[in-house]
Write an enzyme that holds these catalytic residues in place. Sequence first.
Site, PDB file in Angstrom:
ATOM      1  N   LYS A   8      45.321-125.538  26.713  1.00  0.00           N
ATOM      2  CA  LYS A   8      44.418-126.108  25.701  1.00  0.00           C
ATOM      3  C   LYS A   8      43.268-126.855  26.375  1.00  0.00           C
ATOM      4  CE  LYS A   8      45.371-124.272  22.894  1.00  0.00           C
ATOM      5  NZ  LYS A   8      46.416-123.433  22.370  1.00  0.00           N
ATOM      6  N   TRP A  67      31.441-109.768  21.662  1.00  0.00           N
ATOM      7  CA  TRP A  67      32.106-110.400  22.805  1.00  0.00           C
ATOM      8  C   TRP A  67      31.962-109.369  23.917  1.00  0.00           C
ATOM      9  CZ3 TRP A  67      36.182-109.392  26.154  1.00  0.00           C
ATOM     10  CH2 TRP A  67      36.651-110.485  26.891  1.00  0.00           C
ATOM     11  N   CYS A  94      34.722-108.915  19.077  1.00  0.00           N
ATOM     12  CA  CYS A  94      33.658-108.306  18.299  1.00  0.00           C
ATOM     13  C   CYS A  94      34.080-108.216  16.833  1.00  0.00           C
ATOM     14  CB  CYS A  94      33.274-106.918  18.772  1.00  0.00           C
ATOM     15  SG  CYS A  94      32.691-106.876  20.449  1.00  0.00           S
ATOM     16  N   LYS A 122      38.657-115.077  19.384  1.00  0.00           N
ATOM     17  CA  LYS A 122      39.952-115.333  18.746  1.00  0.00           C
ATOM     18  C   LYS A 122      40.903-114.140  18.827  1.00  0.00           C
ATOM     19  CE  LYS A 122      42.645-117.848  16.097  1.00  0.00           C
ATOM     20  NZ  LYS A 122      43.322-118.931  16.831  1.00  0.00           N
ATOM     21  N   ASN A 172      33.661-102.134  18.007  1.00  0.00           N
ATOM     22  CA  ASN A 172      34.578-103.095  18.610  1.00  0.00           C
ATOM     23  C   ASN A 172      35.573-102.287  19.431  1.00  0.00           C
ATOM     24  OD1 ASN A 172      36.419-105.122  19.196  1.00  0.00           O
ATOM     25  ND2 ASN A 172      37.389-105.034  17.180  1.00  0.00           N
ATOM     26  N   GLY A 173      35.693-102.585  20.731  1.00  0.00           N
ATOM     27  CA  GLY A 173      36.622-101.837  21.581  1.00  0.00           C
ATOM     28  C   GLY A 173      35.953-101.459  22.886  1.00  0.00           C
ATOM     29  N   GLU A 199      51.309-125.055  27.818  1.00  0.00           N
ATOM     30  CA  GLU A 199      50.444-124.952  26.642  1.00  0.00           C
ATOM     31  C   GLU A 199      49.389-126.077  26.644  1.00  0.00           C
ATOM     32  OE1 GLU A 199      49.661-122.829  24.630  1.00  0.00           O
ATOM     33  OE2 GLU A 199      48.896-123.805  22.852  1.00  0.00           O
ATOM     34  N   HIS A 203      57.334-128.246  46.159  1.00  0.00           N
ATOM     35  CA  HIS A 203      57.293-126.967  46.892  1.00  0.00           C
ATOM     36  C   HIS A 203      55.862-126.484  47.115  1.00  0.00           C
ATOM     37  CE1 HIS A 203      61.587-126.821  46.680  1.00  0.00           C
ATOM     38  NE2 HIS A 203      61.530-127.012  45.369  1.00  0.00           N
ATOM     39  N   GLU A 252      40.794-124.343  28.131  1.00  0.00           N
ATOM     40  CA  GLU A 252      39.941-123.507  27.279  1.00  0.00           C
ATOM     41  C   GLU A 252      38.935-124.299  26.468  1.00  0.00           C
ATOM     42  OE1 GLU A 252      43.488-122.526  24.078  1.00  0.00           O
ATOM     43  OE2 GLU A 252      41.869-121.109  24.278  1.00  0.00           O
ATOM     44  N   ARG A 255      35.451-113.994  16.232  1.00  0.00           N
ATOM     45  CA  ARG A 255      35.874-112.834  17.019  1.00  0.00           C
ATOM     46  C   ARG A 255      34.990-112.598  18.248  1.00  0.00           C
ATOM     47  NH1 ARG A 255      39.314-109.534  13.919  1.00  0.00           N
ATOM     48  NH2 ARG A 255      38.970-107.887  15.433  1.00  0.00           N
TER      49      ARG A 255
HETATM   50  C1  F6R Z   1      44.873-119.922  23.252  1.00  0.00           C
HETATM   51  C2  F6R Z   1      44.960-118.747  22.410  1.00  0.00           C
HETATM   52  C3  F6R Z   1      45.209-117.440  23.059  1.00  0.00           C
HETATM   53  C4  F6R Z   1      46.056-116.540  22.146  1.00  0.00           C
HETATM   54  C5  F6R Z   1      46.194-115.146  22.763  1.00  0.00           C
HETATM   55  C6  F6R Z   1      47.088-114.241  21.930  1.00  0.00           C
HETATM   56  O1  F6R Z   1      44.665-121.077  22.509  1.00  0.00           O
HETATM   57  O2  F6R Z   1      44.799-118.833  21.219  1.00  0.00           O
HETATM   58  O3  F6R Z   1      45.803-117.591  24.302  1.00  0.00           O
HETATM   59  O4  F6R Z   1      47.302-117.125  21.957  1.00  0.00           O
HETATM   60  O5  F6R Z   1      44.936-114.564  22.891  1.00  0.00           O
HETATM   61  O6  F6R Z   1      46.575-114.098  20.636  1.00  0.00           O
HETATM   62  P1  F6R Z   1      47.502-113.631  19.449  1.00  0.00           P
HETATM   63  O7  F6R Z   1      48.465-114.726  19.168  1.00  0.00           O
HETATM   64  O8  F6R Z   1      46.555-113.396  18.302  1.00  0.00           O
HETATM   65  O9  F6R Z   1      48.187-112.378  19.901  1.00  0.00           O
END
Ligand code: F6R
Length: 606
Positions: free
Chosen positions: A482, A74, A2, A601, A98-99, A478, A501, A485, A27
Amino acid sequence: MCGIIGINSNKPVSATIINSLKKLEYRGYDSAGIATLSSGLINEIKSEGRVDNLEKNSLVQSMQGTIGIGHVRWATHGLPNSINAHPHSSQNVSVVHNGIIENSTLLKKFLVGKGHKFKSQTDTEVIVHLITENLKSDDIINSIKKTLKSLHGSFALGIIFKDQPDLIVGARRGSPLAVGYGPNENYLGSDSYALKSMTNKITYLNDGEFCIIKKDHVEFFNEDGVKINKKILQLSSEEKEYEKGDYKHFMAKEIEEQPITLKNGIKEYIDTVNNDINIYNIPWKQNEISSITLIGCGTAYHSCLMSKYWFEELTSLEVNVDIASEFRYRKNRFKKDTLYVFVSQSGETADTYAALDLCNKNGMKTCSVVNVIESSIARDSEFVLPIHCGTEIGVASTKAFLGQILILYILALKFGSVRGDLEKKELSEKLKDLKNLPKLVEETLATDNKIQNVSSTFNEAKGSMFLGRGFSYPIALEGALKLKELSYIHAEGYPAGEMKHGPLALIEDGMPVVVLAPRDNYYKKTISNMQEVIARGAKVLLITNKSSDEIISENIWETIEVESTNDDLLPFLLTIPLQKLAYYSALKKGFDIDKPRNLAKSVTVE
Ligand code: F6R
């Protein structure tokens, strides 16, 4: 999660609020809304989906008012529709939040008993009615103070009042909130990024604080309603507005910017004259530390995991890695000789912050590796190592990941050298290789045709796997994250040696499997695991590094070769094709690359 904006001006504010909401959209983007005060009334307009939908509403375009608040959502409580979108308003009060309000059910029961009528399924609406109720008997400061004390959970709030047409109230507990100062107008925002086009003068609220924003001045209060003074920070010119330029997506730009991220980090932390590491101000003596625990979420957790391999290789420290949402609720045995390192791009991730807070409350040594240096995690850590990669807008983290692993690698080298685990000559060779890394990343970025082609196969498959051993295992995780998501394709990251396993049962004819097998110490072992999946019908995309030695294996579907460097640094190069694979898969599917579904984000809720 948010985004909040508030503007108190002597000019109409709706167009500026909409523009700021577009900046905050990273956000949260399932709905958006705006409320202004005009002709003695609160006008509220909300819509489902993106800010563009809100902007298209003809009523928004003709919206009057020189004071207003806006929100991108969000969803946590209630469906992402226009009724649940913020602001939420009574006749007298309008709120953006937000929260999460954890005691909203109890508060709602109490307020319904008092005759308040609720319209939405959100937790936020209780705040509106609670303030409205408290204003019946209290002035504005006392009603805000009383309301905030009744709320359990986390919040950043922006509030306007029908009967107080000259002010906006902002309040913070747990979720970030900033105040900005402009010419004859002042602002409230979830972060400085949303305010940057209007001002570079910022004050951050701390937990428990609230403020009253008027056009010409701002007053701050602590949780007891006592006035306090706060500093105005000047954002550096480096932090100017971040735009997409000629790139189709922020993510594409951020992937390409990675050589700059690495150059910035190396410039900041490597002393090229003395061939040493520029981290001289660590507040603890080395004999006070015998272990290190690294904590983060998502991609930042993968950075922690990556650095475990380096810390173990380069230092004599005991190394542990933890997911913040698990760490914060476990029965931890805090140890005085452990350094707790928190890794976060935003510096606002609720779980990571809570883990840090827990360590601080237990008197532990805390250090953070963050991108946003004004963030809560940076402010509340004893020692901060910024990654200096600039604003990252794409929800999927790319350049921040490379920035994080760079700083963690440098920290491992530093600890290794000051503890005497790493010889001077060895350090000097590793630093020499490190200085060459941005160029190698640049060259690896330049080869991408094959990745575009293979991405179609991943799009057509039911699922995929990403395998690696040793240094390559966290990168496999990782890469899988990617792809999940961005392309919404099931992707599983696994240590290649674990396949037999259980997960080997998933392999069927034609299933795409990425195998990360650089020519490091693990190479031969990984190649054997690769043959096991090929034998069961997998279409293997092998990612290795350039070498004069031939790859001894048959039936590999495709091979991508990144540049070559020492074993420590290969993970940086292996990451590049994986980021591009996810990008092109999503591009071909026509998905929203910078704003994948269901995500946001900055995850400021639990
Ligand atoms: C994936 C991604 C998330 C963040 C996670 C932590 O591409 O960006 O998994 O890494 O939400 O966010 P930060 O780094 O802001 O604590």
